[in-house]
Design a protein around this motif. Structure first.
Motif, PDB file in Angstrom:
ATOM      1  N   ASP A 132      90.043  42.854  80.812  1.00 24.44           N
ATOM      2  CA  ASP A 132      89.255  43.907  80.287  1.00 24.44           C
ATOM      3  C   ASP A 132      90.018  44.754  79.194  1.00 24.44           C
TER       4      ASP A 132
ATOM      5  N   GLN B 107      76.911  46.769  86.100  1.00 21.32           N
ATOM      6  CA  GLN B 107      77.454  48.228  85.975  1.00 21.32           C
ATOM      7  C   GLN B 107      78.153  48.621  87.063  1.00 21.32           C
TER       8      GLN B 107
ATOM      9  N   ASN C 246      80.636  52.369  88.591  1.00 24.74           N
ATOM     10  CA  ASN C 246      81.028  53.712  88.413  1.00 24.74           C
ATOM     11  C   ASN C 246      82.232  53.793  89.051  1.00 24.74           C
TER      12      ASN C 246
ATOM     13  N   ALA D 117      84.124  57.500  85.332  1.00 25.84           N
ATOM     14  CA  ALA D 117      84.346  56.278  84.236  1.00 25.84           C
ATOM     15  C   ALA D 117      82.969  55.295  84.720  1.00 25.84           C
TER      16      ALA D 117
ATOM     17  N   GLY E 112      81.800  51.408  83.779  1.00 24.35           N
ATOM     18  CA  GLY E 112      82.272  50.080  83.150  1.00 24.35           C
ATOM     19  C   GLY E 112      80.959  49.100  83.611  1.00 24.35           C
TER      20      GLY E 112
ATOM     21  N   ASP F 274      80.799  44.445  84.098  1.00 21.99           N
ATOM     22  CA  ASP F 274      81.622  43.413  84.344  1.00 21.99           C
ATOM     23  C   ASP F 274      80.579  42.258  84.504  1.00 21.99           C
TER      24      ASP F 274
ATOM     25  N   GLY G 177      85.460  42.336  81.921  1.00 26.69           N
ATOM     26  CA  GLY G 177      85.182  43.578  82.085  1.00 26.69           C
ATOM     27  C   GLY G 177      84.930  44.307  80.935  1.00 26.69           C
ATOM     28  N   PHE G 178      84.285  45.299  80.777  1.00 24.00           N
ATOM     29  CA  PHE G 178      83.978  46.131  79.674  1.00 24.00           C
ATOM     30  C   PHE G 178      83.869  47.681  80.198  1.00 24.00           C
ATOM     31  N   LEU G 179      84.658  48.595  79.324  1.00 26.47           N
ATOM     32  CA  LEU G 179      84.751  49.960  79.635  1.00 26.47           C
ATOM     33  C   LEU G 179      83.838  50.952  78.847  1.00 26.47           C
ATOM     34  N   ASP G 180      82.630  51.429  79.406  1.00 25.69           N
ATOM     35  CA  ASP G 180      81.728  52.412  78.667  1.00 25.69           C
ATOM     36  C   ASP G 180      82.072  53.697  78.691  1.00 25.69           C
ATOM     37  N   LYS G 181      82.528  54.278  79.575  1.00 23.77           N
ATOM     38  CA  LYS G 181      82.994  55.647  79.576  1.00 23.77           C
ATOM     39  C   LYS G 181      84.500  55.614  80.351  1.00 23.77           C
ATOM     40  N   VAL G 182      85.520  56.196  79.787  1.00 26.77           N
ATOM     41  CA  VAL G 182      86.987  56.486  80.395  1.00 26.77           C
ATOM     42  C   VAL G 182      87.077  57.705  80.629  1.00 26.77           C
TER      43      VAL G 182
END
Length: 120
Positions: free
Chosen positions: A39, A82, A84, A95, A97, A99, A113-118
């Protein structure tokens, strides 16, 4: 539920397991020995490295829980979903993400993995 969908649920169970020995047992059940996780925050290959990566995330986000806001989408040997990351008392995710998991012989071989909101 297909094998890929079951594994997506079990994958998040690994991330939510805070007991080190139970988490390690789940990792052995869910991931192939040479599985890789990638990720934006890092990479890990093999059970030891994946366990260490998850333990580090749990330490950083203590008390938070991963959940699926919707059922995973799957075909062939792939699943995408997705997730949460929330406090148990508040449904608004801190957060979010996304995957994609690759499967072989009933276990996960790769996680992308990708992070959409951190959190800030």
């Amino acid at each position: 539920m297909s094998e890929a969908l079951q594994l997506a649920h079990r994958y998040l169970a690994v991330w939510n397991e805070t007991d080190a020995s139970r988490r390690r047992a789940l990792i052995a059940e869910v991931f192939t020995p040479d599985a890789s996780y990638t990720d934006p925050l890092g990479t890990a290959t093999g059970h030891d490295a994946i366990d260490g990566f998850i333990a580090g995330a749990q330490e950083q986000f203590a008390g938070l829980v991963f959940s699926l806001p919707a059922e995973p989408d799957a075909h062939h040997d792939l699943a995408r979903f997705q997730w949460n990351l929330c406090t148990p008392a508040a449904p608004d995710p801190l957060a979010i993400g996304f995957d994609v998991i690759e499967l072989a012989d009933g276990r996960i071989t790769k996680v992308h993995g990708f992070l959409d909101k951190v959190p800030a």
